[in-house]
Design an enzyme around this catalytic site. Structure first.
Site, mmCIF file in Angstrom:
data_model
loop_
_atom_site.group_PDB
_atom_site.id
_atom_site.type_symbol
_atom_site.label_atom_id
_atom_site.label_comp_id
_atom_site.label_asym_id
_atom_site.label_seq_id
_atom_site.Cartn_x
_atom_site.Cartn_y
_atom_site.Cartn_z
ATOM 1 N N ALA A 1 0.863 -1.182 0.000
ATOM 2 C CA ALA A 1 0.000 0.000 0.000
ATOM 3 C C ALA A 1 0.899 1.231 0.000
ATOM 4 O O ALA A 1 2.072 1.151 0.373
ATOM 5 C CB ALA A 1 -0.874 -0.019 1.236
ATOM 6 N N GLU B 1 -1.010 -9.331 -0.930
ATOM 7 C CA GLU B 1 -2.396 -9.614 -0.527
ATOM 8 C C GLU B 1 -3.343 -9.659 -1.727
ATOM 9 O O GLU B 1 -4.208 -10.530 -1.804
ATOM 10 C CB GLU B 1 -2.859 -8.581 0.509
ATOM 11 C CG GLU B 1 -2.143 -8.790 1.846
ATOM 12 C CD GLU B 1 -2.502 -7.742 2.879
ATOM 13 O OE1 GLU B 1 -2.210 -6.550 2.626
ATOM 14 O OE2 GLU B 1 -3.086 -8.104 3.912
ATOM 15 N N GLU C 1 4.653 -5.716 6.739
ATOM 16 C CA GLU C 1 3.935 -4.672 7.487
ATOM 17 C C GLU C 1 4.458 -4.486 8.907
ATOM 18 O O GLU C 1 4.515 -3.360 9.411
ATOM 19 C CB GLU C 1 2.436 -4.987 7.524
ATOM 20 C CG GLU C 1 1.691 -4.689 6.221
ATOM 21 C CD GLU C 1 1.715 -5.838 5.227
ATOM 22 O OE1 GLU C 1 2.551 -6.757 5.395
ATOM 23 O OE2 GLU C 1 0.916 -5.827 4.279
ATOM 24 N N GLY D 1 0.373 -5.159 0.709
ATOM 25 C CA GLY D 1 -0.873 -5.170 -0.058
ATOM 26 C C GLY D 1 -0.691 -5.772 -1.448
ATOM 27 O O GLY D 1 -1.636 -6.317 -2.024
HETATM 28 N N1 3HC Z 1 4.622 3.296 -0.483
HETATM 29 C C1 3HC Z 1 5.104 4.455 -0.980
HETATM 30 N N2 3HC Z 1 6.357 4.611 -1.416
HETATM 31 C C2 3HC Z 1 7.162 3.530 -1.368
HETATM 32 C C3 3HC Z 1 6.729 2.288 -0.875
HETATM 33 C C4 3HC Z 1 5.393 2.190 -0.417
HETATM 34 N N3 3HC Z 1 4.887 1.040 0.059
HETATM 35 N N4 3HC Z 1 7.757 1.419 -0.946
HETATM 36 C C5 3HC Z 1 8.801 2.105 -1.477
HETATM 37 N N5 3HC Z 1 8.445 3.370 -1.739
HETATM 38 C C6 3HC Z 1 9.255 4.440 -2.336
HETATM 39 C C7 3HC Z 1 10.431 4.811 -1.452
HETATM 40 O O1 3HC Z 1 10.053 5.773 -0.484
HETATM 41 C C8 3HC Z 1 11.413 5.359 -2.469
HETATM 42 O O2 3HC Z 1 10.989 6.669 -2.774
HETATM 43 P P1 3HC Z 1 12.042 7.790 -3.175
HETATM 44 O O3 3HC Z 1 12.690 7.311 -4.430
HETATM 45 O O4 3HC Z 1 11.225 9.014 -3.308
HETATM 46 O O5 3HC Z 1 13.009 7.853 -2.032
HETATM 47 C C9 3HC Z 1 11.152 4.501 -3.705
HETATM 48 O O6 3HC Z 1 9.856 3.916 -3.508
HETATM 49 C C10 3HC Z 1 12.148 3.371 -3.898
HETATM 50 O O7 3HC Z 1 12.237 2.631 -2.681
HETATM 51 P P2 3HC Z 1 13.646 2.145 -2.115
HETATM 52 O O8 3HC Z 1 14.624 3.259 -2.144
HETATM 53 O O9 3HC Z 1 13.375 1.490 -0.827
HETATM 54 O O10 3HC Z 1 14.064 1.090 -3.239
HETATM 55 P P3 3HC Z 1 14.679 -0.350 -3.085
HETATM 56 O O11 3HC Z 1 14.777 -0.891 -4.440
HETATM 57 O O12 3HC Z 1 15.897 -0.311 -2.221
HETATM 58 O O13 3HC Z 1 13.595 -1.213 -2.250
HETATM 59 C C11 3HC Z 1 11.426 -2.109 -1.711
HETATM 60 C C12 3HC Z 1 12.337 -1.464 -2.800
HETATM 61 C C13 3HC Z 1 11.973 -3.489 -1.342
HETATM 62 C C14 3HC Z 1 10.051 -2.230 -2.314
HETATM 63 C C15 3HC Z 1 11.416 -1.218 -0.459
HETATM 64 O O14 3HC Z 1 11.124 0.106 -0.859
HETATM 65 C C16 3HC Z 1 10.403 -1.615 0.562
HETATM 66 O O15 3HC Z 1 10.652 -2.503 1.349
HETATM 67 N N6 3HC Z 1 9.240 -0.923 0.601
HETATM 68 C C17 3HC Z 1 8.253 -1.050 1.637
HETATM 69 C C18 3HC Z 1 7.379 -2.212 1.440
HETATM 70 C C19 3HC Z 1 6.322 -2.240 2.505
HETATM 71 O O16 3HC Z 1 6.508 -1.934 3.648
HETATM 72 N N7 3HC Z 1 5.130 -2.655 2.081
HETATM 73 C C20 3HC Z 1 4.018 -2.770 2.955
HETATM 74 C C21 3HC Z 1 3.262 -1.499 2.984
HETATM 75 S S1 3HC Z 1 1.923 -1.553 4.142
HETATM 76 C C22 3HC Z 1 0.692 -2.381 3.322
HETATM 77 O O17 3HC Z 1 0.896 -2.866 2.255
HETATM 78 C C23 3HC Z 1 -0.615 -2.416 4.023
HETATM 79 C C24 3HC Z 1 -1.494 -3.486 3.499
HETATM 80 O O18 3HC Z 1 -1.419 -4.605 4.304
HETATM 81 C C25 3HC Z 1 -2.925 -3.020 3.456
#
Ligand code: 3HC
Length: 694
Positions: A63, A106, A126, A103
């Site tokens: 998400a 999911e 998460e 998400g």
């Molecule tokens: N939402 C918004 N922006 C995100 C994002 C997300 N979930 N995940 C990554 N980004 C953005 C980063 O902030 C970054 O932005 P920037 O270039 O402006 O700094 C850009 O995407 C690239 O991210 P990284 O620098 O981290 O790139 P990497 O290639 O090193 O890593 C990744 C990629 C493995 C996808 C890592 O970004 C990551 O682990 N992201 C988070 C994933 C996460 O936590 N997902 C769960 C979200 S909560 C959810 O899904 C709720 C659901 O259950 C309803």
């Protein structure tokens, strides 16, 4: 459909493509777009089945975290997308690649089948941002792979590589052409009419007692973080509660966590980590790094060996220089011990073990580094020795080779002074053990070229470290703050607390191990130096027992007997009665009764001292933003990530309270604890540290 989601056609298959760079995060617009595309798929008689995939470099990584603080009112949720998939009259196959996370996974679990590219990975991370999967992940994953495996994946947040995902049954097939495979599978499913919905599966039979035991262990290991326990409770509902009820409960738990302080703090750290990896304000964002193909490390002690391992792990060759053949053998042994252990634990294959070792050469003369693009010194912490080395290096290496010092305190400007071309000198401060700890402080002397800084950031990324850029000062960001933290814990002893009470207060606050327990591992006499160095004039009226009187006695006792503060019995830690006896003796000699110190006071003072020093660091321009300080303390010093680092935690307490505590401490302890002008200014203008993050 929105601009971010399109429906492409492959004969009778509708391919829904999410195109929301960089990571195809599920924003409200994307969610709406997928729901619209599913509706088109359902209504278009020429389409028999669907594929759900993404453009650019990855399947949906979760998400959109940026929407969590202020979710757009009335927007469709990720659960709505899953519901639309559950209700789809036509099969939909997810084509996964890159990282299908949160998400993203999911919605893939709500599809009717999943294929993945060989280098892809899936995960529900998460908990790492203080949440639980909020769109059915805690209900569909246990149905698909069993509750115990689901519990592990959900509460660890780890990435599950494609091969393991196939073995566990999260995906149905692996192949390089994931999109083609998904189209074929969707077509075949349309023909057979096969449309399995994960929500309809029964959770596989399992040993309930083993599950409950694992869930308990997860709660204990979380050390104050609430999300892993909530996630475990939600997975347990898959065993006890009908699907739809469990989804409602999961959703409620998700929203409670999302609006709570821990998830806010962890989201702050997530964003802070990414901000810290970028070039700072004032340097063009497109500054190109110099190319690093070959490297050298000087000094093969614990730090040097660890640094060489980091570099070899990243695929780069490294030459390690030591003073003698015997010292080379020592370094070789230290490195081999680490790799042999990883081999034994199954974390490295035989082939990879051999590759990594083969990337490290050894030499006894710095001339071996004549062609290196980057040299990192990790010799003894002595300015003259380092200057002498930099002089010798300057005469040997190329004029454009980057010269880095791993010093943790020394003035790197003075190293730049002695070399030809000082624009290539900087600090690369690794933390021990260097191959394990994620933090890398990049220390930036005034003359460092912009490209040199870009090179250090690129190197950090390559060797998988979390960089933070610091200016030159005594202790840089991390050790400078840490010294103040330790000082307050020593003062707590003077005020009447016992070592185990200080440890308990800070462990209750979220630290993995209190400072005296850490000191116990390294020797009782260590840790005392900060107090002398930083605040020599403490107001005697504020003290219970001058710490020097008994801490040194204890130090001598510890050195003599090898004992520490604690006795270790049956895996438990107990204060050594000799310690309490010495304290009582010191008190009796002065006719005073020990006053206990509350845990709250210890916690507040430690935090206030760090935030105050952090404000000074910001005021001096040593750190570019408060969030860089937070990242440093979380990744280098065991500061609980769910508190968001000292600056975020100080904001959470309220800067007025922090400033009042600093003023009290200053009145008692004198120089070193003056309130920081920036802290005073923020309080006066009603602002907080967060307002300075950019
Ligand atoms: N939402 C918004 N922006 C995100 C994002 C997300 N979930 N995940 C990554 N980004 C953005 C980063 O902030 C970054 O932005 P920037 O270039 O402006 O700094 C850009 O995407 C690239 O991210 P990284 O620098 O981290 O790139 P990497 O290639 O090193 O890593 C990744 C990629 C493995 C996808 C890592 O970004 C990551 O682990 N992201 C988070 C994933 C996460 O936590 N997902 C769960 C979200 S909560 C959810 O899904 C709720 C659901 O259950 C309803």
């Amino acid at each position: 459909m929105t601009d971010l989601v399109r429906l492409e056609r492959n004969e009778d298959i509708g391919v829904i493509v999410i195109d929301h760079p960089p990571v195809n995060a599920l924003s409200s617009a994307v969610r709406q777009g997928v729901i619209d595309a599913l509706e088109t798929l359902a209504n278009d008689l020429t389409l028999k089945a669907g594929v759900l995939t993404c453009a650019t470099r990855t399947f949906v990584a979760g998400a959109d975290i940026r929407e969590f603080d202020n979710p757009p009112p009335g927007a469709k949720t990720t659960n709505d997308v899953c519901r639309a998939l559950d209700q789809s009259p036509k099969p939909v196959v997810a084509a996964l690649f890159g990282t299908a996370l949160g998400g993203g996974l999911e919605i893939a679990l709500a599809c009717h089948a999943r294929v993945i590219s060989p280098d892809g990975a899936v995960g529900l991370p998460e908990v790492k941002i203080g949440l639980l999967p909020g769109a059915g992940g805690t209900q569909r994953l246990p149905r698909l792979i069993g509750a115990l495996h689901a519990l592990d994946i959900i509460t660890s947040g780890r990435h599950v590589p494609a091969a393991e995902a196939l073995k566990l049954g999260i995906v149905d097939e692996i192949g390089t052409d994931h999109r083609g495979l998904a189209i074929n599978r969707a077509r075949a499913m349309a023909q057979t009419g096969e449309m399995p919905r994960v929500r309809d599966l029964a959770v596989p039979e399992m040993d309930r007692a083993a599950f409950d035991k694992a869930a308990d262990a997860i709660r204990k290991k979380a050390r104050g973080a609430v999300a892993p326990g909530e996630a475990a409770a939600s997975v347990a509902r898959a065993l006890d509660v009908p699907f739809d009820d469990a989804i409602l409960a999961e959703s409620a738990a998700f929203h409670a966590l999302r609006t709570g302080p821990q998830s806010k703090a962890l989201r702050h750290i997530f964003m802070a980590e990414r901000a810290a990896g970028k070039l700072p304000p004032g340097i063009a964002a497109d500054t190109q790094p110099w190319t690093i193909r070959s490297t050298g490390v000087i000094g093969g002690g614990t730090m040097g060996a660890g640094i060489a391992i980091c570099i070899a792990d990243s695929g780069l060759p490294v030459t390690l220089v030591e003073v003698s053949d015997a010292a080379v053998e020592g370094a070789r042994g230290r490195i081999a011990a680490v790799y042999d252990r990883q081999l034994k634990q199954g974390r490295l294959s035989e082939a990879e073990h051999a590759h990594r070792l083969s990337r490290i050469d050894f030499a006894t003369d710095v001339k071996a580094l004549a062609d290196a693009d980057l040299v990192i010194e990790a010799i003894i912490e002595n300015l003259e020795a380092k200057q002498d080395l930099f002089r010798r290096l300057s005469a040997v290496v190329r004029r454009d080779a980057v010269l880095a010092s791993n010093t943790s305190y020394l003035n790197i400007e003075l190293l730049a002074d002695v070399v030809d071309n000082p624009e290539r000198v900087l600090g690369l401060h690794f933390f021990s053990p260097a191959h394990v700890m994620r933090l890398l402080e990049i220390v930036r002397p005034k003359r460092l070229a912009a490209a040199g800084l870009a090179t250090a950031l690129a190197l950090a990324k390559r060797i998988r470290k979390q960089p933070v850029i610091a200016g030159v000062c005594d202790g840089f960001i991390g050790n400078r703050l840490f010294a103040h933290w330790r000082l307050q814990t020593d003062f707590a002893l003077e005020d009447g607390a016992l070592p185990h009470e200080v440890d308990a207060a800070l462990e209750a606050w979220g630290l993995a191990m209190g400072p005296f327990a850490v000191g116990d591992l390294s020797g009782l006499d260590i840790g005392w130096s900060n107090r002398k160095r930083l605040a020599p004039t403490r107001n005697p009226a504020a003290r219970y027992v001058p710490i020097a009187d008994w801490i040194c006695e204890l130090g001598r006792y510890g050195q003599k007997t090898g004992a520490g503060w604690y006795l270790h019995k049956d895996g438990k830690r107990e204060i050594d009665p000799v310690v309490t006896a010495l304290v009582e003796k010191a008190s009796a000699a002065r006719g005073i009764t020990r006053k206990p110190v509350s845990a709250e006071r210890i916690q507040l003072r430690v935090l206030a001292a760090m935030a105050n020093e952090g404000a000074k660091i910001l005021g001096e321009g040593i750190a570019s933003r408060p969030s860089d300080i937070d990242v440093t303390l979380v990744h280098g010093y065991g500061f609980p990530a769910w508190r968001g680092g000292p600056m975020h935690a100080a904001d959470a307490v309220g800067l007025e309270t922090i400033l009042a505590a600093v003023r009290d401490m200053y009145a008692e302890s004198g120089p070193g604890l003056e309130p920081a002008p920036l802290l005073e200014q923020l309080v006066a203008t009603g602002q907080n540290f967060a307002s300075l993050n950019r």
